[in-house]
Design a protein around this motif. Sequence first.
Motif, short mmCIF file in Angstrom:
data_model
loop_
_atom_site.label_atom_id
_atom_site.label_comp_id
_atom_site.label_asym_id
_atom_site.label_seq_id
_atom_site.Cartn_x
_atom_site.Cartn_y
_atom_site.Cartn_z
N LYS A 36 -4.91 14.18 12.91
CA LYS A 36 -6.28 14.55 12.51
C LYS A 36 -7.21 13.36 12.61
O LYS A 36 -8.32 13.47 13.12
CB LYS A 36 -6.30 15.10 11.08
CG LYS A 36 -5.72 16.48 10.92
CD LYS A 36 -5.75 16.87 9.44
CE LYS A 36 -5.11 18.19 9.17
NZ LYS A 36 -5.08 18.49 7.71
N LEU A 37 -6.75 12.21 12.09
CA LEU A 37 -7.59 11.02 12.07
C LEU A 37 -7.96 10.57 13.48
O LEU A 37 -9.11 10.22 13.74
CB LEU A 37 -6.88 9.88 11.33
CG LEU A 37 -7.68 8.59 11.17
CD1 LEU A 37 -8.87 8.80 10.25
CD2 LEU A 37 -6.79 7.47 10.65
N MET A 38 -7.01 10.60 14.38
CA MET A 38 -7.28 10.12 15.73
C MET A 38 -7.79 11.22 16.67
O MET A 38 -7.96 10.99 17.85
CB MET A 38 -6.06 9.42 16.32
CG MET A 38 -4.85 10.28 16.51
SD MET A 38 -3.56 9.47 17.47
CE MET A 38 -2.65 8.58 16.27
N GLU A 39 -8.07 12.39 16.09
CA GLU A 39 -8.56 13.54 16.86
C GLU A 39 -7.67 13.81 18.08
O GLU A 39 -8.09 13.67 19.23
CB GLU A 39 -10.02 13.37 17.24
CG GLU A 39 -10.95 13.39 16.05
CD GLU A 39 -12.41 13.36 16.41
OE1 GLU A 39 -12.77 13.68 17.57
OE2 GLU A 39 -13.21 13.00 15.53
N HIS A 40 -6.47 14.20 17.77
CA HIS A 40 -5.46 14.48 18.79
C HIS A 40 -5.93 15.62 19.69
O HIS A 40 -6.30 16.69 19.22
CB HIS A 40 -4.16 14.86 18.08
CG HIS A 40 -3.02 15.09 18.99
ND1 HIS A 40 -2.43 16.32 19.15
CD2 HIS A 40 -2.35 14.25 19.81
CE1 HIS A 40 -1.44 16.22 20.00
NE2 HIS A 40 -1.36 14.97 20.42
N ALA B 32 -4.98 10.79 22.10
CA ALA B 32 -5.96 10.62 21.02
C ALA B 32 -7.36 10.43 21.57
O ALA B 32 -7.56 9.74 22.57
CB ALA B 32 -5.58 9.44 20.16
N LYS B 33 -8.31 11.06 20.91
CA LYS B 33 -9.71 10.91 21.28
C LYS B 33 -10.32 9.68 20.60
O LYS B 33 -11.12 8.97 21.17
CB LYS B 33 -10.48 12.16 20.86
CG LYS B 33 -11.77 12.37 21.62
CD LYS B 33 -12.55 13.56 21.08
CE LYS B 33 -12.14 14.85 21.75
NZ LYS B 33 -13.00 15.98 21.37
N LYS B 34 -9.94 9.44 19.34
CA LYS B 34 -10.50 8.33 18.56
C LYS B 34 -9.39 7.41 18.07
O LYS B 34 -9.11 7.33 16.87
CB LYS B 34 -11.29 8.87 17.37
CG LYS B 34 -12.56 9.60 17.77
CD LYS B 34 -13.38 9.91 16.55
CE LYS B 34 -14.70 10.51 16.97
NZ LYS B 34 -15.52 10.80 15.79
N LEU B 35 -8.80 6.72 18.98
CA LEU B 35 -7.69 5.82 18.66
C LEU B 35 -8.12 4.70 17.72
O LEU B 35 -7.35 4.27 16.86
CB LEU B 35 -7.12 5.25 19.96
CG LEU B 35 -5.82 4.50 19.88
CD1 LEU B 35 -4.74 5.35 19.25
CD2 LEU B 35 -5.40 4.06 21.27
N GLU B 36 -9.36 4.24 17.84
CA GLU B 36 -9.85 3.14 17.02
C GLU B 36 -9.86 3.48 15.53
O GLU B 36 -9.85 2.59 14.69
CB GLU B 36 -11.26 2.71 17.47
CG GLU B 36 -12.36 3.73 17.25
CD GLU B 36 -12.44 4.83 18.31
OE1 GLU B 36 -13.25 5.75 18.13
OE2 GLU B 36 -11.70 4.78 19.30
N GLU B 37 -9.83 4.75 15.18
CA GLU B 37 -9.79 5.17 13.78
C GLU B 37 -8.52 4.67 13.08
O GLU B 37 -8.51 4.48 11.87
CB GLU B 37 -9.87 6.70 13.65
CG GLU B 37 -11.19 7.29 14.09
CD GLU B 37 -12.35 6.88 13.21
OE1 GLU B 37 -12.17 6.78 11.98
OE2 GLU B 37 -13.45 6.65 13.75
N MET B 38 -7.47 4.46 13.84
CA MET B 38 -6.22 3.98 13.25
C MET B 38 -6.34 2.53 12.77
O MET B 38 -5.51 2.07 12.00
CB MET B 38 -5.07 4.11 14.25
CG MET B 38 -4.63 5.54 14.50
SD MET B 38 -4.11 6.44 13.03
CE MET B 38 -2.63 5.56 12.58
#
Length: 186
Positions: free
Chosen positions: A56-60, A147-153
Motif C-alpha cells: 500500500k505504501l509503495m503503491e504496488h 512499485a509506483k512510489k518506491l521513495e515512500e519506503m
Amino acid sequence: MLSKESKIRVLETFYGIDYVLFGKPLKKVSNCCPVVKEEFISIKGALVSVFIEMLKLMEHTPKLLEEKVKAKDLKKMAIENAKAARYAAQKVVTTEQAKRDIKNELKNILKENKQVDVSKIVENKIREKAFRLAIDNLMVARALTEAKKLEEMNGWAGRIIEDSYKILRDNLCETAILILDDDQPK
C-alpha cells in the motif's frame, strides 16, 4: 486499497512462503509439534499483513491480469516463484561475502560459548541466511520492481514497515528451522 492484481500477488506470496521454506505446503510437513506449526502460521499471517502495508505504501502496481486466476494456477505460480527465490538465495549464499558473514557470526558465537557443535552452527547459519534471502526475494524483490512510489519506503512509515518486516521474517525463518529439525527422522 490494493488492486485485484496486488491481492493476487499477496495470495501467491502467502502460498509461496511454504514452498520456499519447506518445498511443500505446511500441512504436508509431518512429525512436527502442532504448537510450533501454530506459531509459524501466526508469524506468517503477521508477516503477510506487514507485506500488505508495504504494498500500500509503495503503491504496488503489477501488470493487469487479463483472465481470472484459479486456485490451481495461483499455487502453480507460487511454486514457480518459490523455486526462483530459492535459486536466487542459493546463488547469494555461496558468495565470498556470505561466507565471510557466516564466519563472523560463528566467531561471535564461539566467543560466547566454546562448547558448541561448529558444523551444526554453520549449517544453521547457512540455512537461516538462505531462508531470509529467499523470503526477501519472494516478497520484496518483485514488489520493488512493481512499485509506483518506491521513495515512500525511505520515510518514517517505510522504515517502521521495513523493521517490522525484518523482525517477522527472521522469526518466521527460525520457526521454520524448528519445524524442519523436528521433521527429521531421529
